[in-house]
Enzyme design. Structure first.
Site, mmCIF file in Angstrom:
data_model
loop_
_atom_site.group_PDB
_atom_site.id
_atom_site.type_symbol
_atom_site.label_atom_id
_atom_site.label_comp_id
_atom_site.label_asym_id
_atom_site.label_seq_id
_atom_site.Cartn_x
_atom_site.Cartn_y
_atom_site.Cartn_z
ATOM 1 N N GLU A 141 -9.755 2.962 -5.370
ATOM 2 C CA GLU A 141 -9.397 4.109 -5.025
ATOM 3 C C GLU A 141 -8.213 4.687 -5.818
ATOM 4 O O GLU A 141 -7.038 4.730 -5.130
ATOM 5 C CB GLU A 141 -9.084 4.229 -3.434
ATOM 6 C CG GLU A 141 -10.282 3.760 -2.614
ATOM 7 C CD GLU A 141 -10.132 3.718 -1.065
ATOM 8 O OE1 GLU A 141 -10.918 4.167 -0.304
ATOM 9 O OE2 GLU A 141 -9.047 3.059 -0.712
ATOM 10 N N HIS B 44 -2.835 3.214 -4.650
ATOM 11 C CA HIS B 44 -2.187 2.667 -3.296
ATOM 12 C C HIS B 44 -0.549 2.000 -3.434
ATOM 13 O O HIS B 44 -0.298 1.024 -2.959
ATOM 14 C CB HIS B 44 -3.053 1.422 -2.671
ATOM 15 C CG HIS B 44 -4.440 1.739 -2.154
ATOM 16 N ND1 HIS B 44 -4.509 2.317 -0.917
ATOM 17 C CD2 HIS B 44 -5.615 1.953 -2.909
ATOM 18 C CE1 HIS B 44 -5.616 2.833 -0.751
ATOM 19 N NE2 HIS B 44 -6.373 2.480 -1.950
ATOM 20 N N TYR C 256 -16.541 -4.606 7.529
ATOM 21 C CA TYR C 256 -15.088 -4.074 7.591
ATOM 22 C C TYR C 256 -14.988 -4.012 9.190
ATOM 23 O O TYR C 256 -15.643 -3.253 10.000
ATOM 24 C CB TYR C 256 -15.123 -2.644 7.251
ATOM 25 C CG TYR C 256 -14.602 -2.622 5.774
ATOM 26 C CD1 TYR C 256 -14.993 -3.564 4.683
ATOM 27 C CD2 TYR C 256 -13.987 -1.503 5.315
ATOM 28 C CE1 TYR C 256 -14.646 -3.547 3.428
ATOM 29 C CE2 TYR C 256 -13.382 -1.544 4.101
ATOM 30 C CZ TYR C 256 -13.755 -2.461 3.087
ATOM 31 O OH TYR C 256 -13.435 -2.509 1.826
ATOM 32 N N TRP D 138 -8.662 -4.147 7.937
ATOM 33 C CA TRP D 138 -7.610 -3.065 7.868
ATOM 34 C C TRP D 138 -7.083 -2.697 8.962
ATOM 35 O O TRP D 138 -7.525 -2.488 10.140
ATOM 36 C CB TRP D 138 -8.353 -1.928 7.023
ATOM 37 C CG TRP D 138 -9.135 -2.427 5.955
ATOM 38 C CD1 TRP D 138 -10.447 -2.681 5.666
ATOM 39 C CD2 TRP D 138 -8.313 -2.527 4.627
ATOM 40 N NE1 TRP D 138 -10.638 -2.910 4.358
ATOM 41 C CE2 TRP D 138 -9.522 -2.821 3.683
ATOM 42 C CE3 TRP D 138 -7.282 -2.680 3.804
ATOM 43 C CZ2 TRP D 138 -9.296 -3.423 2.218
ATOM 44 C CZ3 TRP D 138 -6.913 -2.906 2.703
ATOM 45 C CH2 TRP D 138 -7.908 -3.317 1.900
ATOM 46 N N ASP E 163 0.729 -1.364 -0.059
ATOM 47 C CA ASP E 163 -0.136 0.137 0.009
ATOM 48 C C ASP E 163 0.945 1.173 0.107
ATOM 49 O O ASP E 163 2.078 1.002 -0.050
ATOM 50 C CB ASP E 163 -1.120 0.013 1.251
ATOM 51 C CG ASP E 163 -2.391 0.511 0.909
ATOM 52 O OD1 ASP E 163 -2.230 1.780 0.522
ATOM 53 O OD2 ASP E 163 -3.289 -0.120 0.714
ATOM 54 N N ASP F 217 -12.317 -3.350 10.941
ATOM 55 C CA ASP F 217 -11.732 -2.206 11.698
ATOM 56 C C ASP F 217 -12.703 -1.050 11.996
ATOM 57 O O ASP F 217 -12.315 -0.333 12.731
ATOM 58 C CB ASP F 217 -10.565 -1.590 10.612
ATOM 59 C CG ASP F 217 -11.203 -1.180 9.298
ATOM 60 O OD1 ASP F 217 -11.919 -1.911 8.756
ATOM 61 O OD2 ASP F 217 -10.765 -0.095 8.793
HETATM 62 C C1 ACM Z 1 -11.017 -0.726 0.046
HETATM 63 O O1 ACM Z 1 -11.328 -0.779 1.395
HETATM 64 N N1 ACM Z 1 -10.394 0.389 -0.274
HETATM 65 C C2 ACM Z 1 -10.894 -1.841 -0.741
#
Ligand code: ACM
Length: 489
Positions: free
Chosen positions: A274, A211, A364, A414, A138, A366
């Site tokens: 992104e 990223h 998610y 994450w 990343d 996190d």
């Molecule tokens: C992501 O959460 N950008 C895949």
């Protein structure tokens, strides 16, 4: 027999118990037993245990179920149990609802030591989860040794510090504490083999064309300006993306060949999420025109097509985040990971792609577990345990005709705000146990029933495993984060 997590397809308790001197129960793999893939059947009578599985994965799952039946002590790393093991009598017939039962671990934002990754694989296997998606690169770090390009880890493998907190709660300053680490080729081969022995497939991700600031910091010629950049210390999305030169594509082809050499699973993730296009608009308009693209923005889809096509050519299935569907045509075999919600997954399925559902609003891990003021780093959506448990991977809005495209679902861990394995434990558990049931068990679910099973039977297993989960009533004093306004110091 009622305390199993994830809940089996069918449980028929019978009176009595079976007592065993040790818990080594042979599980017979018999593809002719009439069990679905990964399925198993266990019969327990006072006279003994008979267990049969469809395949090696089913054998692993049967062994996990037997451990659960014998009690939490079986989850300790050494046997401190005295006396005989006691199993309740009855029959269990079981198989998973979905073939893809995944969890992403982000080892780029905060490096997770190899031992922590191996332990995480054990925890996945204990929950009958079968895919570990390793997010290896990343803006903030590059974690995979590529012998041909040593600067990727020498330079890209560490950063000068990490953002403290998250604006407006935190500061925009980094903490001045270097953070880094990477896995050697040997480490990665070990991780892959360890996972395989536990019926877990590792899906590696090298994220392109965004990223990518850590890679550009290592090799500025991969970027659009040629300027020297640091490995990013802030969270969020870097505007520094890969340029569209043939030499850069060739560089990444080699990186993906290296990945394919190490990771023997069928799927290789190419990222694609992104992607800011500001640099391309300023620096790559001529290159986009030369490539026949109508706008520099189209370099996003072009890049994914280059790498996904290469991965497909190497005999693997590419996996891309759902932006890739909007960005341009993908190789038909590409699996799409629907993270921005469910719409991307529905569109991808309608376009003929297999899909893994991983919407940030639901899975998610996190993201914050409650709105309590002492919840550490309250990022993202509110994703309490109940919401994860109630998640349904087949969206209501998905036409019947394409539902079979949903391979399964994936939770995401994450790690911007999870700087060590204890914090990963807090974020992942017990929500990952709820998620395991979503992807394994039949769709009829009742949260209160799950919560009773969790508290009575499963949290003691997590305790025996040494998992520092979030208690249902809220964080322990040392699990909050000091120094954030409104939170205890
Ligand atoms: C992501 O959460 N950008 C895949």
């Amino acid at each position: 027999m009622d305390g199993l997590v994830p809940r089996p397809v069918r449980v028929d308790p019978a009176p009595g118990v079976c007592e065993l001197d040790d818990l080594v129960v042979p599980v017979v793999v018999d593809p002719a037993a009439g069990l679905p893939a990964e399925g198993y059947r266990i019969r327990i009578a006072p006279s003994g245990v008979h267990a049969v599985a469809a395949d090696e994965a089913g054998k692993q799952h049967a062994e996990q179920t037997l451990r659960q039946l014998a009690g939490p002590e079986t989850f300790r790393a050494a046997n401190i149990h005295s006396g005989r093991w006691v199993l309740p009598c009855g029959e269990i017939v079981d198989h998973p609802r979905f073939a893809w039962r995944g969890c992403l671990l982000d080892v780029a934002r905060h490096f997770q030591p190899k031992a922590a990754v191996l332990r995480f694989i054990d925890l996945l296997a204990a929950h009958k989860l079968n895919v570990l998606h390793l997010h290896l690169t990343d803006d903030q770090g590059w974690r995979i040794e590529v012998p041909e390009y040593p600067r990727l880890t020498e330079v890209g493998g560490w950063r000068e510090g990490s953002w403290v907190g998250r604006p407006p709660d935190g500061t925009e300053e980094h903490d001045g504490r270097p953070h880094g680490g990477y896995y050697t080729t040997g480490d990665l081969r070990e991780i892959v083999a360890y996972a395989r022995e536990r019926a877990v497939t590792v899906v590696p991700e090298v994220d392109i064309p965004g990223h990518s600031q850590a890679a550009i910091a290592a090799y500025p010629e991969l970027g659009n300006t040629g300027a020297a950049l640091p490995v990013r210390t802030a969270w969020g999305i870097s505007e520094h993306v890969l340029n569209a030169e043939e030499s850069t594509v060739a560089f990444y082809r080699r990186v993906f060949e290296h990945l394919v050499d190490i990771f023997d699973g069928p799927v290789i993730a190419v990222g694609g999420d992104e992607v800011p296009t500001v640099e391309w608009r300023e620096h790559a308009a001529a290159r986009a025109a030369e490539l026949g693209l109508s706008s520099p923005d189209d370099l996003h889809g072009w890049w994914i097509a280059q790498i996904a096509g290469h991965v497909a050519g190497l005999g693997r299935r590419p996996l891309a985040w759902d932006e890739a569907v909007d960005a341009g045509p993908l190789p038909p075999d590409t699996i799409v990971a629907s993270w921005r919600g469910e719409h991307g997954g529905i569109a991808a399925a309608q376009a003929g792609h297999d899909v893994v559902m991983c919407p940030e609003q639901h899975v998610y891990l996190d993201h914050r577990q409650s709105d309590r003021p002492d919840e550490p780093i309250p990022v993202g959506y509110l994703v309490p345990l109940r919401k994860v448990y109630q998640y349904e991977p087949i969206p209501d809005g998905m036409p019947e005709t394409v539902r079979e495209r949903v391979l399964g679902a994936q939770a995401q861990v994450w790690t911007e705000h999870l700087d060590n394995p204890r914090r990963v434990d807090y974020a992942a558990f017990p929500r990952l146990a709820a998620f395991a049931e979503v992807v394994w068990s039949p769709p009829e679910r009742e949260y209160d029933e799950f919560e009773r099973r969790l508290v009575r039977h499963h949290l003691p297993r997590l305790d025996a495993l040494g998992v520092e989960y979030r208690p249902l009533e809220g964080p322990r004093p040392w699990q909050t984060r000091p120094g954030v306004p409104g939170r205890p110091r």
